[in-house]
Design a protein around this motif. Structure first.
Motif, PDB file in Angstrom:
ATOM      1  N   VAL A  57       0.869  -1.179   0.000  1.00 36.83           N
ATOM      2  CA  VAL A  57       0.000   0.000   0.000  1.00 36.83           C
ATOM      3  C   VAL A  57       0.900   1.222   0.000  1.00 36.83           C
ATOM      4  O   VAL A  57       1.880   1.294   0.749  1.00 36.83           O
ATOM      5  CB  VAL A  57      -0.957  -0.002   1.205  1.00 36.83           C
ATOM      6  CG1 VAL A  57      -1.591   1.365   1.392  1.00 36.83           C
ATOM      7  CG2 VAL A  57      -2.049  -1.039   0.992  1.00 36.83           C
ATOM      8  N   TYR A 113       0.752  -6.615   4.974  1.00 37.17           N
ATOM      9  CA  TYR A 113       1.055  -5.687   3.881  1.00 37.17           C
ATOM     10  C   TYR A 113       2.370  -4.945   4.158  1.00 37.17           C
ATOM     11  O   TYR A 113       2.755  -4.745   5.313  1.00 37.17           O
ATOM     12  CB  TYR A 113      -0.056  -4.650   3.734  1.00 37.17           C
ATOM     13  CG  TYR A 113      -1.272  -5.140   2.989  1.00 37.17           C
ATOM     14  CD1 TYR A 113      -1.548  -4.702   1.696  1.00 37.17           C
ATOM     15  CD2 TYR A 113      -2.164  -6.031   3.578  1.00 37.17           C
ATOM     16  CE1 TYR A 113      -2.679  -5.144   1.009  1.00 37.17           C
ATOM     17  CE2 TYR A 113      -3.292  -6.485   2.908  1.00 37.17           C
ATOM     18  CZ  TYR A 113      -3.538  -6.038   1.619  1.00 37.17           C
ATOM     19  OH  TYR A 113      -4.653  -6.478   0.949  1.00 37.17           O
ATOM     20  N   LYS A 115      -1.712  -2.037  -4.050  1.00 38.88           N
ATOM     21  CA  LYS A 115      -3.121  -2.421  -3.956  1.00 38.88           C
ATOM     22  C   LYS A 115      -4.005  -1.216  -3.668  1.00 38.88           C
ATOM     23  O   LYS A 115      -5.220  -1.251  -3.896  1.00 38.88           O
ATOM     24  CB  LYS A 115      -3.296  -3.464  -2.857  1.00 38.88           C
ATOM     25  CG  LYS A 115      -2.550  -4.765  -3.096  1.00 38.88           C
ATOM     26  CD  LYS A 115      -3.093  -5.489  -4.310  1.00 38.88           C
ATOM     27  CE  LYS A 115      -2.402  -6.828  -4.500  1.00 38.88           C
ATOM     28  NZ  LYS A 115      -2.871  -7.521  -5.730  1.00 38.88           N
ATOM     29  N   LEU A 172      -9.663  -2.897   0.230  1.00 37.29           N
ATOM     30  CA  LEU A 172      -8.672  -3.957   0.099  1.00 37.29           C
ATOM     31  C   LEU A 172      -9.336  -5.328   0.003  1.00 37.29           C
ATOM     32  O   LEU A 172      -8.836  -6.222  -0.684  1.00 37.29           O
ATOM     33  CB  LEU A 172      -7.694  -3.910   1.274  1.00 37.29           C
ATOM     34  CG  LEU A 172      -6.733  -2.727   1.271  1.00 37.29           C
ATOM     35  CD1 LEU A 172      -5.826  -2.764   2.500  1.00 37.29           C
ATOM     36  CD2 LEU A 172      -5.879  -2.695   0.001  1.00 37.29           C
TER      37      LEU A 172
END
Length: 417
Positions: free
Chosen positions: A53, A80, A125, A413
């Motif tokens: 991210v 992440y 993402k 997400l």
């Protein structure tokens, strides 16, 4: 035509950086920080298997605004990786070792090729832009790739180009966001007036950040030794015009009140001039570490990164910048309930206007005005306590933007998983 002008502006900016780099430290850092940046980014990411991210902040102030969201994200999504980019050296150079991000880089300057190359390497993402960052090519490329892009803590004013008759190109930039989270209702209504409907009011994440900071405030032994249980007037992010206004107050009260001054510029020439103005009884923080500070009445902070903790020692605070380009962060002091003083240029800062309306902050025009406003608070029994209670309540009731944004991040997400 507007797109052509945008591209010309970008090229002119690149050229200006190149020309100024030999003579200007900020330009030099901007240029050097972007040398081989794609190769460095490729090497940093080449073994990464986790989803990424991307958070982008222009500078240090925007980073502090986005920080609560970054840290809440890391806690909620430990699987992440976080990529953090900065546009300016004043953000990157201070936070390049920030432990809350896995990868930290300068943002390549906006262009169609840079945007494509960057996103090919990063494969984010989700992208999160903080406050004022509106880059055409990056947002266009994110939109093409169906990568959600959020603008958080955004604030808009009627005079901005988005709301002008010739602002169609810039309105297109806003339409490439998946969602825009504004600081206030006025901003959301302005967006509505130009048919930007993917926007909602979340509030300002800085309120969450300053509450975090206050809950984990650092003890600074040198400052504790300097304070000696006396009243303390903290001057944050001051510029020379602020000091000119402050000097009569400092000279009148320095035998009874301790003054801590954290200048915005800490170059040797700037600090040297300030020390001359303050005269005997003032000491630099770097010197006080060795010599002690119990026997002086003015402490000058000659480093970066301490200001939010310094306010915890304060009784009153002056916030710099409002005799120049604009007021610096008032919330770092407000969270501790300090009566605030600052110059006249604060109209673009929503929280400053609200604190003035509450009677917790006092804008001044000159040295005489500052002295009168300070003495009104200082010499009126019970007024400072009343201000402190109202101010702390104000900050607490404004918190919560981070939780609102994170709820939608989780949903987005989940959709892209």
């Amino acid at each position: 035509m507007p797109k052509l002008l945008y591209n010309i502006g970008l090229k002119a900016y690149r050229a200006a950086i190149a020309i100024a780099a030999p003579f200007n430290q900020k330009a030099r850092l901007m240029r050097e920080g972007r040398v081989k940046q794609f190769e460095n980014l490729r090497q940093a990411l080449q073994h990464n298997q986790a989803p990424v991210v991307w958070f982008h902040c222009a500078s240090l102030g925007e980073f502090e605004q986005g920080r609560p969201v970054i840290e809440a994200f890391r806690e909620a999504f430990p699987g992440y990786k976080v990529l953090l980019t900065f546009f300016s050296p004043s953000g990157y150079e201070v936070r390049k070792n920030y432990s809350g991000a896995d990868f930290i880089f300068y943002l390549p300057l906006d262009s169609a090729s840079n945007a494509r190359r960057f996103l090919e390497l990063v494969q984010p993402k989700l992208a999160v832009f903080v406050k004022y960052e509106f880059w055409h090519y990056y947002l266009q490329e994110l939109h093409k790739r169906n990568i959600p892009a959020l603008s958080i803590s955004a604030i808009f004013r009627p005079g901005q180009v988005f709301f002008r008759g010739y602002g169609g190109f810039y309105r297109t930039i806003l339409r490439n966001f998946t969602h825009i989270y504004t600081q206030n209702q006025e901003s959301a209504q302005l967006l509505q007036s130009i048919n930007i409907t993917h926007a909602s009011v979340a509030g300002d994440t800085r309120f969450d950040r300053v509450l975090q900071t206050a809950a984990t405030v650092k003890t600074i032994p040198v400052v504790a030794d300097f304070v000696q249980q006396q009243e303390v007037f903290v001057v944050g992010s001051s510029w020379p015009p602020d000091i000119e206004v402050l000097l009569p107050l400092i000279q009148k009260y320095r035998q009874h009140i301790r003054f801590i001054i954290a200048p915005h510029e800490i170059s040797e020439s700037s600090i040297g001039k300030l020390m001359e103005q303050l005269g005997e009884g003032a000491i630099r923080y770097s010197e006080a570490v060795e010599a002690g500070a119990a026997n002086v009445n003015v402490l000058v902070i000659d480093n970066i990164g301490m200001l939010s903790s310094l306010y915890s020692y304060g009784t009153y605070a002056y916030i710099g910048g409002a005799f120049g380009k604009g007021l610096h962060n008032t919330l770092e002091a407000a969270v501790f309930g300090l009566p605030l003083f600052f110059g006249p240029r604060y109209s673009k800062f929503e929280e400053a206007k609200e604190l003035v309306a509450l009677g917790c902050a006092f804008p001044v025009q000159d040295a005489a005005g500052l002295l009168a406003a300070f003495e009104q608070v200082h010499l009126t029994p019970g007024l400072r306590q009343s201000i402190s209670e109202k101010e702390k309540h104000y900050v607490k009731q404004k918190a919560g933007a981070t939780a609102t944004i994170l709820t939608d991040v989780k949903r987005l997400l989940k959709q892209t998983a």
